[in-house]
Design a protein around this motif. Structure first.
Motif, PDB file in Angstrom:
ATOM      1  N   GLU A  96       0.933  -1.049   0.169  1.00 28.50           N
ATOM      2  CA  GLU A  96      -0.014  -0.031   0.025  1.00 28.50           C
ATOM      3  C   GLU A  96       0.818   1.162   0.057  1.00 28.50           C
ATOM      4  N   ILE A  97       1.901   1.089   0.755  1.00 27.88           N
ATOM      5  CA  ILE A  97       2.707   2.584   0.883  1.00 27.88           C
ATOM      6  C   ILE A  97       3.445   2.720  -0.329  1.00 27.88           C
ATOM      7  N   ASP A 152       1.180   4.189  -2.883  1.00 29.20           N
ATOM      8  CA  ASP A 152       0.548   5.488  -2.452  1.00 29.20           C
ATOM      9  C   ASP A 152       0.819   6.761  -3.106  1.00 29.20           C
ATOM     10  N   LEU A 172       2.605   9.829  -1.318  1.00 26.03           N
ATOM     11  CA  LEU A 172       3.983   9.717  -0.855  1.00 26.03           C
ATOM     12  C   LEU A 172       5.036   9.884  -1.934  1.00 26.03           C
ATOM     13  N   ARG A 223       9.714   6.209   1.548  1.00 29.83           N
ATOM     14  CA  ARG A 223       8.610   7.048   1.145  1.00 29.83           C
ATOM     15  C   ARG A 223       8.531   8.134   2.206  1.00 29.83           C
ATOM     16  N   LEU A 243      -2.253   6.245   8.706  1.00 28.33           N
ATOM     17  CA  LEU A 243      -1.865   4.882   7.668  1.00 28.33           C
ATOM     18  C   LEU A 243      -1.909   3.851   9.165  1.00 28.33           C
ATOM     19  N   LEU A 277       8.902   6.897   6.014  1.00 30.82           N
ATOM     20  CA  LEU A 277       8.140   5.246   6.208  1.00 30.82           C
ATOM     21  C   LEU A 277       9.213   4.255   5.467  1.00 30.82           C
ATOM     22  N   VAL A 306       9.786   0.689   4.279  1.00 33.45           N
ATOM     23  CA  VAL A 306       9.297  -0.512   4.000  1.00 33.45           C
ATOM     24  C   VAL A 306      10.593  -1.649   3.852  1.00 33.45           C
TER      25      VAL A 306
END
Ligand code: HEM
Length: 420
Positions: free
Chosen positions: A75-76, A79, A82, A312, A320, A331, A333
């Protein structure tokens, strides 16, 4: 852009940052699993487990929000709210890199510049181009193994997985035969920066190689302006002539391909070979059916991803996983962890080349920065592993291996093998 040698004051400052940075970070943030990863661990799985237990968005002492969930990670990365850069226009952790003359090109751009530069590189990765490169990749793999076979033993990284991607990208860019040695020499140093700059001497070597590499491409662009060919430098020279790209952007794109395409592909081949030899049932399956090559590549990318993180940045406050994320909070990942998320992968720590019906790994990232070189890497991995299985079915370990300890890439530095 910084000069090849840089100023002495600049070097001193950089040296101090490099020396002081790690111990300070270590002392200040002791016990934080994400900081431990950043400082370099051989096997990050214990840290991944602690972060996973801390919930979907783990707040590290370094003020990053760290993600191990495959679903949230996907998802991130997709997005559109971002970005790569902070609101000040800088990508995270770039201060030091910019000091040594490296801006990261497309990797560190947001739209609209990102869209424009990505479009320029795209013609090098069409299905027609990948099919053309495949012929060259097969030839190079066989040539490299001819030598290895004759000697009876070889180092997979030094003698096979390392030289292959460099030769392929040289071909893609259109580096003439007479300049191969120069391209290899400087490209290899530039490519190694993917792992970060760890010492002053490394920074100096990088700066020198980067400057020489840019000189080589400036010459090549001139050449292609006069005599265009079917290669990426000709496409870029054309775009420059039409005012679609500046000279700096064009040279930076040529350099970023060395950073993104060398080490990553080398490690895909190295990590795949290692996983196969450590799991003899899977090696047997593959030797019996080399058409499983593309599945071996995908499972290697999931099981032991060459790229371990993608970051991001929000430019507005967002929500979130039920938490508020502030402007400019990073953020991160953790791709290596998301690829072993037990919520989406059955028996995630098992290397299983016959996996079916599970989501894609995140090793090529996602969204608008999805790796543009993915079709090339997949093809190179398929051919390199297939040729290895077909020609050297008795391949075996031949002495101790050395793993890199890097927060951003997973791979081997040395991997001695014997052919029978
Ligand atoms: C197994 C091999 C490879 C892996 C694991 C890999 C991984 C990645 C990842 C994770 C990103 C996105 C970073 C982010 O989202 O912030 C990326 C982007 C990129 N990769 Fe790859 N890569 C590989 C091979 C290649 C090759 C062979 C090339 C080119 C020759 C290449 C060129 C690029 C470029 C230019 C980008 C930037 C794309 C953009 O920002 O739009 N990569 N790669």
């Amino acid at each position: 852009m910084t000069t090849a040698t840089g100023s002495r004051l600049g070097d001193l400052f950089l040296g101090a940052q490099l020396k002081v940075g790690r111990p300070l970070l270590k002392a200040a943030m002791k016990g934080d699993p994400y900081i431990d990863i950043l400082l370099g661990v051989q096997d990050p799985r214990p840290q991944y487990a602690i972060i996973r237990e801390g919930g979907p968005l783990y707040r590290s002492k370094g003020n990053a929000l760290v993600v191990t969930s495959h679903t949230l990670g996907t998802e991130i990365l997709r997005d559109r709210r971002l970005n790569i850069c902070h609101t000040n226009g800088r990508a995270p952790g770039m201060q030091l890199m910019e000091r040594i003359g490296w801006d990261g090109s497309i990797l560190n751009l947001d739209p609209p510049d990102h869209t424009r530069i990505r479009r320029l590189a795209q013609p090098a990765f069409t299905p027609r181009k990948i099919a053309e490169y495949r012929v060259a990749v097969e030839r190079i793999c066989h040539e490299l193994l001819d030598k290895a076979e004759k000697q009876g033993e070889f180092d997979l990284i030094r003698d096979y997985a390392g030289p292959l991607p460099i030769a392929v990208i040289g071909d893609m860019l259109g580096v003439p035969e007479s300049e191969h040695e120069r391209f290899y020499r400087h490209g290899r140093v530039i490519g190694s920066v993917i792992d970060g700059v760890k010492s002053l001497s490394m920074a100096r070597d990088f700066r020198r190689a980067h400057s020489e590499y840019l000189k080589l491409f400036a010459e090549l662009i001139e050449l292609r302006r006069a005599e265009p060919a079917d290669d990426l430098v000709s496409v870029l020279a054309d775009a420059h002539g039409e005012g679609k790209v500046t000279e700096h952007e064009l040279l930076a794109l040529c350099a970023v391909l060395a950073v993104t395409g060398f080490e990553t592909t080398t490690n895909l081949i190295g990590n795949g070979t290692l996983a196969l030899l450590e799991n003899p049932d899977q090696w047997q399956l593959f030797r019996d059916d080399p058409d499983l090559g593309p599945k071996v590549v995908e499972e290697t990318m999931r099981y032991d991803s060459p790229a371990l993180q993608a970051t991001r940045i929000p430019h507005e406050e967002i929500e979130l996983a039920g938490q508020r994320v502030k402007v400019d909070e990073a953020l991160v990942v953790l791709v290596g962890a998301a690829n072993h998320d037990p919520e989406v992968f059955r028996d995630p720590d098992r290397f299983d080349i016959l996996r079916e019906g599970e989501p894609d790994h995140l090793s090529f990232s996602g969204g608008i920065h999805y790796c543009i070189g993915a079709p090339l890497a997949r093809m190179e991995g398929d051919v390199a592993l297939r040729v290895l299985a077909e020609r050297l079915p008795k391949l075996r370990f031949n002495g101790p291996r050395r793993r890199r300890s890097s927060p951003v890439i997973s791979g081997l530095e040395s991997f001695p093998l014997a052919v029978s």
